[in-house]
Design an enzyme around this catalytic site. Structure first.
Site, PDB file in Angstrom:
ATOM      1  N   ASP A 100       0.863  -1.180   0.000  1.00 56.79           N
ATOM      2  CA  ASP A 100       0.000   0.000   0.000  1.00 56.79           C
ATOM      3  C   ASP A 100       0.901   1.231   0.000  1.00 56.79           C
ATOM      4  OD1 ASP A 100      -2.378   1.575   0.486  1.00 56.79           O
ATOM      5  OD2 ASP A 100      -3.217  -0.196   1.468  1.00 56.79           O
ATOM      6  N   ASP A 126      -3.194   4.691  -2.220  1.00 56.01           N
ATOM      7  CA  ASP A 126      -4.235   5.270  -1.376  1.00 56.01           C
ATOM      8  C   ASP A 126      -4.705   6.606  -1.965  1.00 56.01           C
ATOM      9  OD1 ASP A 126      -5.502   4.875   1.348  1.00 56.01           O
ATOM     10  OD2 ASP A 126      -4.696   6.901   1.618  1.00 56.01           O
ATOM     11  N   GLU A 138      -6.702   3.755  -5.634  1.00 55.55           N
ATOM     12  CA  GLU A 138      -7.994   3.988  -5.009  1.00 55.55           C
ATOM     13  C   GLU A 138      -8.461   5.369  -5.442  1.00 55.55           C
ATOM     14  OE1 GLU A 138     -10.042   4.376  -0.600  1.00 55.55           O
ATOM     15  OE2 GLU A 138      -8.059   5.164  -0.961  1.00 55.55           O
ATOM     16  N   HIS A 157     -11.651  -2.871   3.701  1.00 55.70           N
ATOM     17  CA  HIS A 157     -11.475  -2.535   5.111  1.00 55.70           C
ATOM     18  C   HIS A 157     -12.124  -1.211   5.501  1.00 55.70           C
ATOM     19  CE1 HIS A 157      -8.584  -0.251   2.916  1.00 55.70           C
ATOM     20  NE2 HIS A 157      -8.348   0.491   3.983  1.00 55.70           N
ATOM     21  N   ASP A 158     -12.781  -0.545   4.559  1.00 56.06           N
ATOM     22  CA  ASP A 158     -13.394   0.753   4.846  1.00 56.06           C
ATOM     23  C   ASP A 158     -14.918   0.708   4.831  1.00 56.06           C
ATOM     24  OD1 ASP A 158     -10.977   2.133   5.047  1.00 56.06           O
ATOM     25  OD2 ASP A 158     -10.905   2.556   2.900  1.00 56.06           O
TER      26      ASP A 158
HETATM   27  C1  NOJ Z   1      -8.259   5.184   2.244  1.00 53.89           C
HETATM   28  C2  NOJ Z   1      -7.954   4.006   3.105  1.00 53.89           C
HETATM   29  O1  NOJ Z   1      -8.492   2.859   2.514  1.00 53.89           O
HETATM   30  C3  NOJ Z   1      -8.541   4.320   4.466  1.00 53.89           C
HETATM   31  O2  NOJ Z   1      -8.510   3.204   5.317  1.00 53.89           O
HETATM   32  C4  NOJ Z   1      -7.806   5.482   5.058  1.00 53.89           C
HETATM   33  O3  NOJ Z   1      -8.437   5.886   6.251  1.00 53.89           O
HETATM   34  C5  NOJ Z   1      -7.772   6.676   4.104  1.00 53.89           C
HETATM   35  N1  NOJ Z   1      -7.552   6.337   2.738  1.00 53.89           N
HETATM   36  C6  NOJ Z   1      -6.701   7.646   4.518  1.00 53.89           C
HETATM   37  O4  NOJ Z   1      -5.446   7.112   4.222  1.00 53.89           O
END
Ligand code: NOJ
Length: 512
Positions: A103, A200, A255, A317-318
């Protein structure tokens, strides 16, 4: 013409398994997963049949945002292990034929990163301009419930910008020294043999240089949900050039958190930015044929002509796990697995979906994440009996519901489990160029059935998903036999009877 837009480059055929290290497997008994824990369970991923692993951040971090606040990009947090452990992970993965993605978090560091400590030490600091400082805030809003995206620094009398928590100051990518330093981070890991990066919030490094207020922030939205500035593309082109200078087809998957396929598409550039981007509408989608049909059609209509290779993801995971989103229905989760693994594009699996996990229920006093995302981050149960393979201190979060029943041990032993459904679907995908690389064409079906054909040369498959809660008749043109039902149905290999049970999906092959 069929097949001309796709080739066999590895990441188009890949199936990526996301590891969230804190919750995957604990080797040292401190209740938090770690890299040796991953090493000890790599065979689970091989057995499943995924071929690429993406590991969420394991770098040095004060953990204000569970590792997405990094204080040293080139070292590993002791919670997770050491640099040597990561090297072993890269090597052991490769020895098993797995690729490994790390990541990369370019938008922000931790406020404890030496760069930021230096930057905030004085207005005259040589690193002052590595971050974004202003005399006056505007109305930009941060994510994770953090309110304003600006935090006042008492000592130097200015505000700094953060798209996330105040502990995550945003880097200034317009400063060439920042670009060089962050490219150095990429080289550090590429030299160690990683196969690429998940980037990210890849759409956030470019900020509106006018710092204009934004009506969507006034309405309460966080900037990360729609930030879409030309400069992010320049940043990505620079990263892509660097990655392309390495041998071995390293990959960038970004992402891009904007819920619009048309916007996401822009981040593929002219084949000179991301190789792939997440496209999140299915991650929010309820169990509804119209919603799925709309986003799948849109992906095909927009992305195929642009030669942009799609990705598919149902959980991460979000976000709330998809089984939980589908009201806890394992039957729907099983049908969704068939859909996910037979669409055109690279699927991303989130650890535990192959075990049929739901979100854990977290009591208020056990909550950890400021963004309220703990439920999907619960630990994976490995063994059937408590403590489910977490043999030391209790895990940092409670287990998901029915951990024994959904433990890997139980799932491996039961040939009818969702684990074996995923395994079988992945086996079919590996064996079929149509499922891996073929084109996608919807076929006429009742509105509650989503049906499509995949074709690559002579290889053809048909996939049907019945979203309805009742049996439906459906006879596709041609003669077909079932290769795999999500659940129930006649024996595999027998002729498709022209009906689908409630919430059932099937992969069909032509009868020969
Ligand atoms: C996206 C990540 O998937 C998330 O878990 C994170 O809180 C934010 N970006 C900030 O890095």
């Amino acid at each position: 013409m069929t097949g001309t837009y796709s080739d066999e480059i590895w990441w188009k055929s890949a199936v990526v398994y996301q590891i969230y290290p804190r919750s995957f497997a604990d080797s040292n008994g401190d209740g938090v997963g770690d890299i040796p824990g991953i090493l000890a369970h790599l065979d689970h991923i091989c057995r499943l049949g995924a071929d690429t692993v993406w590991v969420s951040p394991v770098f040095k971090s004060p953990m204000a945002d569970a590792g997405y606040d990094i204080s040293d990009y080139c070292d590993i947090d002791p919670l997770f292990g050491t640099l040597d452990d990561v090297q072993r992970l890269i090597d052991e993965a490769h020895a098993r034929g797995l690729r490994l993605l790390l990541d990369f978090v370019p938008n922000h560091t931790s406020d404890r990163h030496p760069w930021f400590i230096e930057s905030r030490s004085s207005r005259a600091s040589p690193k002052r301009d590595w971050y974004i400082w202003r005399d006056e805030p505007n109305d930009w809003r941060a994510a994770l419930g953090a309110g304003s995206a600006w935090t006042w620094d008492e000592k130097t009398g200015q505000y700094y910008l953060h798209f996330f928590l105040p502990q995550q100051p945003d880097l200034n990518w317009r400063n060439p020294e920042v670009v060089e330093a962050m490219h150095g981070v990429l080289r550090f890991w590429l030299d160690r043999g990683v196969d690429g990066f998940r980037i990210d919030v890849a759409h956030c490094t470019g900020k509106d240089p006018t710092f204009a207020d934004h009506p969507r922030c006034l309405a309460g939205e966080a900037l990360v949900d729609f930030n879409d500035q030309p400069y992010s593309h320049e940043v990505l082109r620079g990263i892509r050039r660097l990655v392309d200078s390495y041998p071995g087809d390293r990959v960038l998957v970004g992402e891009v958190n904007i819920r619009s396929t048309a916007s996401v598409l822009q981040y593929y550039g002219a084949g000179d930015e991301l190789h792939m981007s997440f496209n999140f509408p299915p991650l929010d989608a309820p169990w509804d044929p119209i919603v799925f049909r709309t986003c799948i059609r849109e992906v095909d209509t927009l992305m195929r002509p642009a030669d942009a290779w799609p990705t598919w993801v149902l959980s991460n995971h979000d976000n709330v796990r998809h089984r939980t989103r589908y009201n806890g229905s394992l039957r729907r989760a099983r049908a969704a697995a068939i859909l996910l693994l037979s669409l055109r594009g690279t699927p991303f699996l989130f650890q535990g979906e192959e075990l049929g996990l739901e979100d854990a229920r977290i009591d208020p006093d056990r909550r950890v994440d400021p963004g309220g995302r703990d439920g999907c981050r619960a630990p994976l149960p490995w063994t059937e009996q408590p403590p489910h393979g977490w043999n030391g201190a209790p895990p940092w979060l409670p287990f998901p519901p029915n951990p024994g029943q959904h433990s890997a041990e139980r799932q491996w032993a039961d040939s009818g489990s969702i684990f074996h459904l995923y395994r079988h679907a992945l086996e079919l995908r590996r064996a079929s160029p149509a499922l891996r690389l073929g084109d996608w064409e919807e076929i006429d079906s009742p509105p509650e059935i989503l049906a499509f054909r995949r074709r690559y040369g002579d290889d053809v498959r048909l996939v049907c998903v019945n979203f309805a809660d009742r049996e439906l008749q459906f006879t596709p043109p041609g003669k077909w036999r079932a290769a795999l039902y999500s659940e129930g149905g006649p024996a595999a290999g027998t002729r498709f009877p022209g009906k689908l049970e409630r919430e059932q999906a099937v992969i069909l092959e032509p009868e020969t």
